[in-house]
Write an enzyme that holds these catalytic residues in place. Structure first.
Site, PDB file in Angstrom:
ATOM      1  N   MET A 192      -9.006   7.921  -0.028  1.00 20.14           N
ATOM      2  CA  MET A 192      -9.862   8.330   1.104  1.00 20.14           C
ATOM      3  C   MET A 192     -10.425   9.722   0.828  1.00 20.14           C
ATOM      4  O   MET A 192      -9.695  10.602   0.361  1.00 20.14           O
ATOM      5  CB  MET A 192      -9.042   8.352   2.394  1.00 20.14           C
ATOM      6  CG  MET A 192      -8.379   7.021   2.711  1.00 20.14           C
ATOM      7  SD  MET A 192      -7.588   7.055   4.330  1.00 20.14           S
ATOM      8  CE  MET A 192      -6.666   5.506   4.296  1.00 20.14           C
ATOM      9  N   MET A 232     -12.152   4.193  -0.467  1.00 19.80           N
ATOM     10  CA  MET A 232     -12.815   4.431   0.815  1.00 19.80           C
ATOM     11  C   MET A 232     -13.520   5.766   0.674  1.00 19.80           C
ATOM     12  O   MET A 232     -13.113   6.788   1.252  1.00 19.80           O
ATOM     13  CB  MET A 232     -11.774   4.440   1.945  1.00 19.80           C
ATOM     14  CG  MET A 232     -11.266   3.052   2.282  1.00 19.80           C
ATOM     15  SD  MET A 232      -9.718   3.053   3.196  1.00 19.80           S
ATOM     16  CE  MET A 232      -8.553   3.135   1.833  1.00 19.80           C
ATOM     17  N   ASP A 257      -4.751   3.563  -1.798  1.00 16.72           N
ATOM     18  CA  ASP A 257      -5.809   3.846  -0.826  1.00 16.72           C
ATOM     19  C   ASP A 257      -6.392   5.229  -1.071  1.00 16.72           C
ATOM     20  O   ASP A 257      -5.737   6.248  -0.834  1.00 16.72           O
ATOM     21  CB  ASP A 257      -5.238   3.759   0.599  1.00 16.72           C
ATOM     22  CG  ASP A 257      -5.024   2.320   1.017  1.00 16.72           C
ATOM     23  OD1 ASP A 257      -5.985   1.531   0.935  1.00 16.72           O
ATOM     24  OD2 ASP A 257      -3.887   1.967   1.397  1.00 16.72           O
ATOM     25  N   SER A 316       0.843  -1.197   0.000  1.00 11.59           N
ATOM     26  CA  SER A 316       0.000   0.000   0.000  1.00 11.59           C
ATOM     27  C   SER A 316       0.877   1.245   0.000  1.00 11.59           C
ATOM     28  O   SER A 316       1.681   1.454   0.913  1.00 11.59           O
ATOM     29  CB  SER A 316      -0.895   0.001   1.241  1.00 11.59           C
ATOM     30  OG  SER A 316      -1.373   1.313   1.456  1.00 11.59           O
ATOM     31  N   MET A 367     -11.231  -6.174   5.389  1.00  5.13           N
ATOM     32  CA  MET A 367     -10.508  -5.181   6.187  1.00  5.13           C
ATOM     33  C   MET A 367     -10.217  -5.788   7.548  1.00  5.13           C
ATOM     34  O   MET A 367     -11.136  -6.134   8.293  1.00  5.13           O
ATOM     35  CB  MET A 367     -11.332  -3.899   6.355  1.00  5.13           C
ATOM     36  CG  MET A 367     -11.527  -3.086   5.083  1.00  5.13           C
ATOM     37  SD  MET A 367     -10.010  -2.676   4.204  1.00  5.13           S
ATOM     38  CE  MET A 367      -9.103  -1.751   5.460  1.00  5.13           C
ATOM     39  N   HIS A 377      -8.392   0.989  -3.967  1.00  8.88           N
ATOM     40  CA  HIS A 377      -9.280   0.715  -2.836  1.00  8.88           C
ATOM     41  C   HIS A 377      -9.984   2.019  -2.484  1.00  8.88           C
ATOM     42  O   HIS A 377      -9.393   2.916  -1.893  1.00  8.88           O
ATOM     43  CB  HIS A 377      -8.421   0.184  -1.670  1.00  8.88           C
ATOM     44  CG  HIS A 377      -9.169  -0.017  -0.400  1.00  8.88           C
ATOM     45  ND1 HIS A 377      -8.539  -0.196   0.818  1.00  8.88           N
ATOM     46  CD2 HIS A 377     -10.506  -0.086  -0.137  1.00  8.88           C
ATOM     47  CE1 HIS A 377      -9.457  -0.349   1.770  1.00  8.88           C
ATOM     48  NE2 HIS A 377     -10.640  -0.282   1.217  1.00  8.88           N
ATOM     49  N   ASP A 406      -6.458  -6.727   4.203  1.00  9.60           N
ATOM     50  CA  ASP A 406      -5.870  -5.388   4.268  1.00  9.60           C
ATOM     51  C   ASP A 406      -5.909  -4.843   5.687  1.00  9.60           C
ATOM     52  O   ASP A 406      -6.983  -4.635   6.250  1.00  9.60           O
ATOM     53  CB  ASP A 406      -6.674  -4.479   3.318  1.00  9.60           C
ATOM     54  CG  ASP A 406      -6.098  -3.081   3.188  1.00  9.60           C
ATOM     55  OD1 ASP A 406      -5.051  -2.798   3.787  1.00  9.60           O
ATOM     56  OD2 ASP A 406      -6.718  -2.273   2.472  1.00  9.60           O
ATOM     57  N   HIS A 414      -1.234  -1.199  -4.342  1.00  8.20           N
ATOM     58  CA  HIS A 414      -2.489  -0.917  -3.642  1.00  8.20           C
ATOM     59  C   HIS A 414      -2.583   0.586  -3.396  1.00  8.20           C
ATOM     60  O   HIS A 414      -1.708   1.186  -2.759  1.00  8.20           O
ATOM     61  CB  HIS A 414      -2.525  -1.684  -2.322  1.00  8.20           C
ATOM     62  CG  HIS A 414      -3.815  -1.595  -1.589  1.00  8.20           C
ATOM     63  ND1 HIS A 414      -4.891  -2.425  -1.864  1.00  8.20           N
ATOM     64  CD2 HIS A 414      -4.220  -0.775  -0.584  1.00  8.20           C
ATOM     65  CE1 HIS A 414      -5.893  -2.118  -1.052  1.00  8.20           C
ATOM     66  NE2 HIS A 414      -5.506  -1.115  -0.267  1.00  8.20           N
TER      67      HIS A 414
HETATM   68  C1  DX5 Z   1      -6.293   1.269   5.728  1.00  9.25           C
HETATM   69  C2  DX5 Z   1      -5.848   0.990   4.313  1.00  9.25           C
HETATM   70  C3  DX5 Z   1      -4.723   0.042   4.216  1.00  9.25           C
HETATM   71  C4  DX5 Z   1      -3.467   0.503   4.913  1.00  9.25           C
HETATM   72  C5  DX5 Z   1      -2.755  -0.698   5.418  1.00  9.25           C
HETATM   73  O1  DX5 Z   1      -7.397   2.078   5.724  1.00  9.25           O
HETATM   74  O2  DX5 Z   1      -6.908   0.478   3.536  1.00  9.25           O
HETATM   75  O3  DX5 Z   1      -4.455  -0.319   2.867  1.00  9.25           O
HETATM   76  O4  DX5 Z   1      -2.603   1.224   4.106  1.00  9.25           O
HETATM   77  O5  DX5 Z   1      -1.702  -0.256   6.186  1.00  9.25           O
HETATM   78  P1  DX5 Z   1      -0.958  -1.220   7.188  1.00  9.25           P
HETATM   79  O6  DX5 Z   1      -0.375  -2.322   6.381  1.00  9.25           O
HETATM   80  O7  DX5 Z   1       0.066  -0.320   7.794  1.00  9.25           O
HETATM   81  O8  DX5 Z   1      -1.993  -1.701   8.151  1.00  9.25           O
HETATM   82 ZN    ZN Z   2      -6.382  -0.396   1.497  1.00 11.82          ZN
END
Ligand code: DX5
Ligand code: ZN
Length: 226
Positions: free
Chosen positions: A40, A71, A38, A11, A140, A69, A178, A36
């Site tokens: 947000m 969110m 993320d 990620s 998750m 991903h 994840d 990956h």
């Molecule tokens: C959390 C994300 C993850 C995050 C994982 O909201 O979706 O992808 O980056 O990070 P680690 O591996 O540090 O838990």
């Molecule tokens: Zn993620």
């Protein structure tokens, strides 16, 4: 698109955002399968991260699969922009849309692979009527919103249940996990049936983190035999 064996998707959330192109090169050389990303929106989760322009900027620099991903609330509003920016797989949260079936169909219509993410409290049954539309399920194992959180062990039986369900289906659906994946947690997660691991802080935050990518793929991590 989905090769055999365990796929590792570092990620970028824990990467150096000032040097993303180099960070992508580093994970590629270290054996990563997917990138990956993320996304947000400050609404589904409090933080705001990156959007389509960042994917677009990175797209010419790697052939690795872009695992986006989302969110975000109302993900349907953003699918086309992410597709144009170079996402290969878009995963939306089951909790984020009132129209999961429609969103998954839309992703596929754009020619992309479709995934559904489940927050820790969301039961696997929410997927009961959308399995034919899924290429991936993202479990998750932390509450989404930040990297560096501790793995929630109660997610192991959920991974097992989803793995059983996918085996019954008889068609390939990736089971990705994840949150909190590291040298200690990777092995039990793989043993529970995960086929893909997302890892942020363990890969980018530790000096030897890049080596974990190949370790996850070969034996589930250094602690697997303990
Ligand atoms: C959390 C994300 C993850 C995050 C994982 O909201 O979706 O992808 O980056 O990070 P680690 O591996 O540090 O838990
Ligand atoms: Zn993620």
């Amino acid at each position: 698109m989905f090769a055999e064996g365990i796929k590792v998707a570092p990620s970028l959330l824990s990467a150096d955002f000032g040097r993303l192109r180099e960070e992508v090169r580093r994970i590629e050389e270290a054996g990563a399968d997917w990138v990956h990303l993320d996304i947000m929106d400050g609404s589904f989760v409090p933080a705001i991260t990156i959007g389509p322009p960042v994917l677009q900027a990175l797209r010419p620099h790697t052939d690795l699969l872009f695992d986006a991903h989302l969110m975000v609330v109302q993900p349907e509003k953003h699918l086309e922009a992410f597709a144009r920016a170079g996402a290969d797989l878009i995963t939306v949260h089951a909790e984020a849309s009132a129209h999961l079936d429609g969103v998954l169909r839309e992703i596929r219509k754009l020619g992309l692979k479709a995934g559904a993410a489940l927050n820790p409290a969301t039961p696997p049954e929410v997927l009961d009527y959308v399995w034919p539309l899924l290429d991936l399920v993202l479990v998750m194992s932390v509450n989404p919103g930040a990297g560096g959180q501790a793995f929630i062990p109660e997610m192991l039986p959920k991974i097992e249940a989803l793995s059983r369900k996918i085996r019954q289906l008889g068609r390939p659906v990736e089971l990705s996990v994840d949150g909190g994946i590291n040298a200690q947690t990777a092995a039990p997660v793989i043993a529970a049936g995960a086929t893909a691991l997302v890892a942020g802080s363990a890969v980018f935050g530790d000096p030897g983190g890049m080596e974990l990518i190949r370790a996850f793929k070969t034996e589930g991590g250094p602690r697997r035999k303990v």
